[in-house]
Design a protein around this motif. Sequence first.
Motif, short mmCIF file in Angstrom:
data_model
loop_
_atom_site.label_atom_id
_atom_site.label_comp_id
_atom_site.label_asym_id
_atom_site.label_seq_id
_atom_site.Cartn_x
_atom_site.Cartn_y
_atom_site.Cartn_z
N PRO A 1 0.83 -1.21 0.00
CA PRO A 1 0.00 0.00 0.00
C PRO A 1 0.87 1.26 0.00
O PRO A 1 2.02 1.21 0.44
CB PRO A 1 -0.80 -0.11 1.31
N ARG B 1 -3.25 -2.28 5.54
CA ARG B 1 -3.94 -2.53 4.25
C ARG B 1 -5.42 -2.26 4.50
O ARG B 1 -6.02 -2.90 5.38
CB ARG B 1 -3.73 -3.97 3.77
N SER C 1 -1.57 -5.42 8.44
CA SER C 1 -1.41 -6.60 7.59
C SER C 1 -0.42 -7.55 8.28
O SER C 1 0.73 -7.16 8.51
CB SER C 1 -0.88 -6.15 6.23
#
Length: 473
Positions: free
Chosen positions: A351, A368, A373
Amino acid sequence: MLSVAVVGSGPSGVYTAQALLQQSLVPDVRVHVLDRLPTPYGLVRYGVAPDHEKIKSLQNSLRAVLEDERVTFVGNVGVGGPDGVSPARLAELYHAVVYCVGASADRALAVPGEGLPGSYSATRFVSWYSAHPDIGADPFARDALEARSAVVIGVGNVAVDVARILARGAGELRRTDVPRAALRALEESRVREVHIVGRRGPSQARFTTRELRELGALPGARVVVDPTELALDPAYAAPDGLPGALPLPAVVRRNLEVLRGWSVGGGAGAAGDMPGGAPGSADAVRRIRLRFFLRPVELLERGGRVAGVRFARTAPDEAGGVRDTGRYEDVEAQLVLRAVGYRGVELPGLPFDPVRGTVPHAAGRVLRGGVPSPGEYVAGWIKRGPTGVIGSNRSCAKETVASLLADAAALTRRTAADDPLAVLREWGLRPVEWAGWLSIERAEAELGRSLGRGPVKIPDWAGLLAAARDENG
Ligand SMILES: Cc1cc2nc3c(=O)[nH]c(=O)nc-3n(C[C@H](O)[C@H](O)[C@H](O)COP(=O)(O)OP(=O)(O)OC[C@H]3O[C@@H](n4cnc5c(N)ncnc54)[C@H](O)[C@@H]3O)c2cc1C
Ligand SMILES: NC(=O)c1ccc[n+]([C@@H]2O[C@H](COP(=O)([O-])OP(=O)(O)OC[C@H]3O[C@@H](n4cnc5c(N)ncnc54)[C@H](OP(=O)(O)O)[C@@H]3O)[C@@H](O)[C@H]2O)c1
């Protein structure tokens, strides 16, 4: 056992590895430090100015971490690029991956003429004299240093670095590891005037005092400041603080003191262009002009090349910023370097916040869709943005490692490869390990010896990879 990949071997990557080694929560750790380059140390090798030998020597403490038996350097492995490994595949090999990829791009001015030949980012110029292999055969050597007058836009430490390299005699750079082509071009340089230009006032400049003072100590160069320009800054006029305002930070006070010392005796243009208090030897051949309250609005062109910069004259507003005054000033320059900051680059598969140029995170955990994440972390400039000195990355890395260790129980339940390097090779990658890097170091020392110099950097991919493969060389 906790198996961690750190992507990037600059300060933040190495400090991340160090924090993993120095903790006692998870005693059994293995750290692979990957880098897309076959050489370690990031901007300490490819950013810190060659004449800053003391800071360069920080490489020795970074080296001690990379030589720890629990750490493996894995150079020549890019992550997220077309020839590298994707973040998703890398995650299959390690319990956790910490991205420490820095902020390698430059910021633009977004003014007309910026793309003219002779106009470059300081990022590119720095990469050139630092022998970054991505630069390759570069126009600097050919034509940019035929300039007599150079404008450096921005008043941060990178601006001071590039101005100093332009103003420093090449004789002094011979003792550094500057690559041959850059040294030759700097030896032949005809640059005599270097203007360093800030859009705001001296109290808002971002350079630090040591770096500023160094400009005044250059043999063969003189610093020129204009006291009337300095005096436009309310903080310069009242260094003990304005009524009702907070005291000035110590660095600002010290910077203003240095500038005041230099301004004694007249302004730019006065007294044969050399204010009485300006430092530098009497036979100075180069001049460094520090200018303020000038906002670049256009790069001027002559004969298809840059010929100068048009600045809007600004004045302080009431909110700590500046406003345009409606007046303009053109400064002649055949070379323009914009040193207006670095910028993070999106790594495909991770990201990215395009406005901040960073990876979204919470205390180093990659987010994320706003949610952490599992197994993905970030540290350094790609986490915080492109500000801060080398040491700032140590506390930044520690914060990230604290988050990682708090997650360790869950992370070690994930699968990790027994021999990630073997898998990377199966995937067609050709890692350069520590022995390969040592081989590059030997080749650079040998190159330097053959030139009667200390180690001299190898500036191209082919040369670096050939040296790395010649492990017995
Ligand atoms: C020109 C310049 C001079 C500076 N001079 C000084 C100084 O004198 N003193 C000081 O204290 N600070 C200095 N700094 C600041 C200091 O260099 C930074 O604070 C520091 O380097 C940031 O560390 P980092 O690890 O986040 O990034 P970097 O040092 O940029 O390291 C990032 C590493 O990641 C690697 N990488 C990037 N993308 C990938 C990828 N996709 N896959 C694998 N690897 C990748 C890069 O090759 C690099 O090795 C300077 C900065 C600049 C720009
Ligand atoms: N020797 C050292 O310790 C050393 C050496 C090099 C770098 N570093 C560190 O590395 C980091 C990055 O340094 P840096 O110099 O790239 O960034 P920086 O410190 O953020 O300075 C950027 C400069 O560019 C100016 N600027 C930005 N946009 C502009 C525009 N559109 N037009 C005109 N001017 C503009 C800024 O002015 P405004 O303030 O008005 O925005 C500022 O003067 C810093 O933390 C620095 O200290 C340290």
